[in-house]
Scaffold this active site. Sequence first.
Site, PDB file in Angstrom:
ATOM      1  CG  HIS A 130      49.434  24.798  44.733  1.00 56.09           C
ATOM      2  ND1 HIS A 130      48.257  24.818  44.018  1.00 56.09           N
ATOM      3  CD2 HIS A 130      50.197  23.838  44.165  1.00 56.09           C
ATOM      4  CE1 HIS A 130      48.320  23.898  43.043  1.00 56.09           C
ATOM      5  NE2 HIS A 130      49.484  23.294  43.122  1.00 56.09           N
TER       6      HIS A 130
ATOM      7  NE  ARG B  15      49.032  30.654  45.042  1.00 57.72           N
ATOM      8  CZ  ARG B  15      48.234  29.818  44.400  1.00 57.72           C
ATOM      9  NH1 ARG B  15      47.770  30.133  43.191  1.00 57.72           N
ATOM     10  NH2 ARG B  15      47.876  28.674  44.947  1.00 57.72           N
TER      11      ARG B  15
ATOM     12  CE  LYS C 217      45.146  30.924  46.246  1.00 59.66           C
ATOM     13  NZ  LYS C 217      44.714  29.562  45.928  1.00 59.66           N
TER      14      LYS C 217
ATOM     15  CG  ASP D 118      42.972  23.622  49.350  1.00 61.16           C
ATOM     16  OD1 ASP D 118      43.250  23.043  48.293  1.00 61.16           O
ATOM     17  OD2 ASP D 118      42.413  24.730  49.395  1.00 61.16           O
TER      18      ASP D 118
ATOM     19  CG  ASP E 102      45.286  23.227  45.814  1.00 64.23           C
ATOM     20  OD1 ASP E 102      45.602  24.407  46.032  1.00 64.23           O
ATOM     21  OD2 ASP E 102      44.454  22.913  44.946  1.00 64.23           O
ATOM     22  CG  ASP E 103      46.305  27.226  48.246  1.00 62.15           C
ATOM     23  OD1 ASP E 103      47.318  27.616  47.658  1.00 62.15           O
ATOM     24  OD2 ASP E 103      45.147  27.546  47.888  1.00 62.15           O
TER      25      ASP E 103
END
Length: 383
Positions: A244, A275, A277, A202, A222-223
């Site tokens: 992500h 997103r 989530k 991340d 990742d994020d």
Amino acid sequence: MFAKSALLAAVLVAPFALAVPSPTKTAKRATCTVDSVAAAADLSDCSDVVISSFTVENNGASVIPPYDALNILLISTHSSETVTMNFAQGATVTMSGEVTFASTVASGPLITFEGSDVSFNGGGFSFNGNGAYYWDGQGTNGGKPKPHPFMKLKASGTFENFVVLNSPAQAISVGNDEPLTITQVYVNNLAGNVDNLGHNTDGFDVSASDVTITNCIVQNQDDCIAINAGNNIVFSNNICSFGHGMSIGSISSGKTVSGVIFSDNFVSESMYGTRIKVDSDATSGSVSNVTWSGNTITGITSYGVLITQSYPDNDSAPGNDTIISDVNFVGLPTEVSVNSDAYRITVDCGNCTGTWDWSGLIATGGETSNVDPDQATIQGGYY
Ligand SMILES: *[C@@H]1O[C@H](CO)[C@@H](O)[C@H](O)[C@H]1NC(C)=O
Ligand SMILES: *[C@@H]1O[C@H](CO)[C@@H](O)[C@H](O)[C@H]1NC(C)=O
Ligand SMILES: *[C@@H]1O[C@H](CO)[C@@H](O)[C@H](O)[C@H]1NC(C)=O
Ligand SMILES: *[C@@H]1O[C@H](CO)[C@@H](O)[C@H](O)[C@H]1NC(C)=O
């Protein structure tokens, strides 16, 4: 041998040389230089700090025979696994070289910054996490233990103009308790793309309020940003690639996120664009007042926009005890284009409310998907 003894003598003599009567204690020292872990220990008197090049060693380093005083002194001042810099209020901090982290068994954060109203300008220098030593494709789910986060920002003020290079796993954790601006920071985990070895890297993990992250670059796996808790958070003019995308969550029980603006960001070649989530089993949390405007999201391989209460699933059986409300795409359009086998927009709600203005959303490419906003009403948008 002679030289070493002479050096030892000098070390032993030094305290006496300093034992002259000290003048009346003045205010803060003008400038302090951090060129070792030991030098970072007490910065409370330093209005200006210069971080020069040094290496943070693994504590596993052993004392090398002969076990004499000088050797032990050298080892004890040079070996440690983590570093914390607690700056004086209002301190100005600059860098004049790279800080490198040896491969370590420490658990992270490997470097922590504390202090209020700090002006930190890294001059483009790097914090090198030596990620390739750890990367095995498993991230923090298994394999070799990976210290994470690499860097923790518990400070307020402005942190700008530095590189976080090759973090073992999550790069920067943001946990300020007064306003913090992060700008011109480059999280460069590009090398982790090789053979998909970098994982859970991340860029920014935010559990804090009053945070602005702007003009940054994140290249990772990742994020780009994951906002887990907090309010009044602005993420603007950033560039995110290979990861992500821009995320709120995952939201676990009792966590609330509100007042988030994602504006004018560019997200490319990523699994997700953006997103929300929420953990499927999360209770009594909430996500509210989230606004996107002027973002460009392109080259998405799985989900362009995903709003789900089914996490860790993408789209399945949503939970119903953490409300998502007031989720809007307004102002300058946010343009989302996804690859041919990806979903443009997915909404998987078990407890969403309010009227959502999506007039500023244009999503193209890929496939249509489930759009179930539960009690919420979505108005406008092209998707
Ligand atoms: C929504 O968030 C924005 C940005 O933080 C803030 O300015 C605004 O006041 C919030 N609106 C509500 C209704 O709380
Ligand atoms: C969610 O989708 C991504 C991308 O397609 C996939 O890699 C992941 O396995 C999915 N998650 C679950 C829990 O199925
Ligand atoms: C919420 O989810 C729980 C667990 O799945 C379920 O038992 C309950 O009936 C749901 N409540 C509502 C109002 O849908
Ligand atoms: C939605 O979540 C709220 C807050 O957790 C809860 O009070 C409410 O009963 C939930 N509604 C449904 C339909 O499950």
